[in-house]
Structures are given as C-alpha cells and as structure tokens.
Design an enzyme around this catalytic site. Sequence first.
Site, PDB file in Angstrom:
ATOM      1  N   ASP A  28       0.830  -1.207   0.000  1.00  0.00           N
ATOM      2  CA  ASP A  28       0.000   0.000   0.000  1.00  0.00           C
ATOM      3  C   ASP A  28       0.861   1.254   0.000  1.00  0.00           C
ATOM      4  OD1 ASP A  28      -3.035  -0.863   0.788  1.00  0.00           O
ATOM      5  OD2 ASP A  28      -1.617  -2.151   1.820  1.00  0.00           O
ATOM      6  N   THR A  76      -6.930  -4.844  -0.074  1.00  0.00           N
ATOM      7  CA  THR A  76      -5.761  -5.136   0.768  1.00  0.00           C
ATOM      8  C   THR A  76      -5.954  -6.420   1.571  1.00  0.00           C
ATOM      9  OG1 THR A  76      -5.208  -2.786   0.937  1.00  0.00           O
ATOM     10  CG2 THR A  76      -4.253  -4.243   2.583  1.00  0.00           C
TER      11      THR A  76
END
Length: 358
Positions: free
Chosen positions: A110, A178
């Site tokens: 990320d 995610t």
Amino acid sequence: MAPMGIRLSPLGMAVFCLLGLGVLYHLYSGFLAGRFAFFMLSEPAAGGPEAPRGSAPAGAVDLRELLAVSVLAAVRGGQEVKRVREGNVLNAKAKGKTREGAEEQLTSGDLLSNRRMFYLLKGAFPAVQINSEERVDTADQETVSWDRSIPEDIKQKIQPKEVPAESVTVWIDPLDATQEYTEDLRQYVTTMVCVAVNGKPVIGVIHKPFSSYTAWAMVDGGSNVKARSSYNEKTPRIIVSRSHAGKVEQVARQTFGNKTVIIPAGGAGYKVLALLDVAEKNQEEADVYIHVTYIKKWDICAGNAVLRALGGHMTTLTGEEISYTGSDGNEGGLIASINMNHKALIEKLPDLEKTSHK
C-alpha cells in the site's frame, strides 16, 4: 537650378534630411522594438529547455495528458504491489477498523504504491488536488518524472481537452482489496486512478498488477474496454463484497427469485470489471454490482468513471449520483449496472438502502 531662382543651400538640405529621418525613426522604432521582443521571447535561452509543446497553459489541465499519466501511475504503483507480494515482505499491520468492525490492513505494498503514484501525478500536475487512501509522508518524498509522452492507443482515441486545474480532483487507490492481498488472493487486487471534474468522474483507470491488464476510459472521449454483448435482467448475477454477501443474498433472492446468483468478491475495481467484457482468466462475470454499506470514494471513483464512459451507471441505492468532492466517503451504498434498466433495478431493491447507513 531651382525654380523661380530659389537656391537651396547645403545646410538647408541637411536640416531637411535630418527632420525626415527623425519622423521615420519615431514611426518605426516602436514596431521594430516589438518585433525584436517577440523574437527574443519566442526563442529558448541558450542552453535552456524549450517549453513543452502541446501542453495546457498555466491554470489549465489537458485531460488527455492527465489520462496518460494516470495510466502510468496505476502501472507503476502496480509494480510495487507485485514486487512486495512476490517477495513476501508485506509487513502487514492493522490501521483501524471499518464501521462494521472489520480490521483494516496496511502493508508495504500500500505505502510504496501510494508513494510512487502520488508523486508521479503531483510532479506532472502540481496544481491539481490529489486525494489518496494512504497518507503521504512528506519526509519520504520521491522524485518521479513523466516525459509527457502519450501512448498511441490514447492518442488515437482521445482528443486534447482542457479544463481549469481548480475544477479537477484526482482520487488514488494505491492497493484495492488489501485484505485479499494479505490472503494471497491476487486476482482481486487492483490499483486505481480517477479524475473528477467539478465532482463528476470523467477518467477512470483500473490496473490488475498480477496480470498486467489495464482498463481505462474517459467520458465523452474513448476507452480500451467495452460492455459485454448481453446481460440478464430477470435473474441477474449480482457481485457483492465478500463480507456482505449474506445480507445482499437474502433480499436479492426475494426480489429476483431463488435462481439469482450471488458472487462474493474482493475489491471494488474487480467488481466493476466483472460487469465488462474483460478477457481475463481469473475475472468472474456479473450483471449487477451492489454494495450496501459505507464505502470510500477512492474505492469507487475509477469504476464509476469507466461505467459512465461506456453508458453505464453507478449510483447510491436510491438512485442519486455520487459526487467526488467534499468528504471522502459515500454513505448511500451503491448499485452499478450497464446496458440494463438501472432505474428499474433501483425500484426493485428498496430495502437495501436502509442498511447502507449502518
């Protein structure tokens, strides 16, 4: 000899000529000075760079250029996402909880993707507002340059279009899905960039890092992706979040019948691609995308733009358009479709809206 016996002295002739030259000087000095200044300003300074040709004037943004750099940003971010996952150096940790109480994960993928995407876009268009899912650490800046080249497929399909820079908001999702990324469910993972003009999504880019597939589209411009040839309106296949599948399934089957198929999936980008003609081995197909709870705008803006460009729709569960200015969240849930009667779908699902604010 002069007429009538008048003689012109050499001194008189000299004075006359000087007066004439003075008049000519005043007439042409301004003109010559202007031409000289134009010449000097038109030429680059010796050894200095030329101004970019074809770029928008100060205070304006060329949407074709912004599309090109958005595609590049999504791909560059995807490279970081793939590298971290394949190296198994996720360094996953909890960054908080969703409104439903689910734990939100944060990984190195990320953060590294966000840094690469943010600074590439910011370097290319410093006057544009950029909103990202992840916080940008100013102490960890990265110089990422763009050579202002535009891919041939974009050149062929998209014409230059300038808009005021202050009307533009860019939404970045450096790693969509995610949770699935940490579970190594790679097919759901995307990187996304969206460009909104006056709150309306006009450019969408959805990139799948592990297959290198990229979908892009621009409203009133063109795209490299298209809708499928047919959709099932009577008993649609409905794609939903993995964590909310049961909630949607009960209402959907009451509405469309027991043959309605519910497809649980991760990632908003993946779910939008499920509505389109995407030649991907691991890409499922659906007819309708429904989300019944609060969702962040960087998750849905790119998909919204792609659908709008192709004639589709993404609205709240009550049929309201989603504005991509102001707050970063959408409270009203969403329903997305293409080549279907979107209004009729909304009217069939009135009960879902009650759950979207919980």
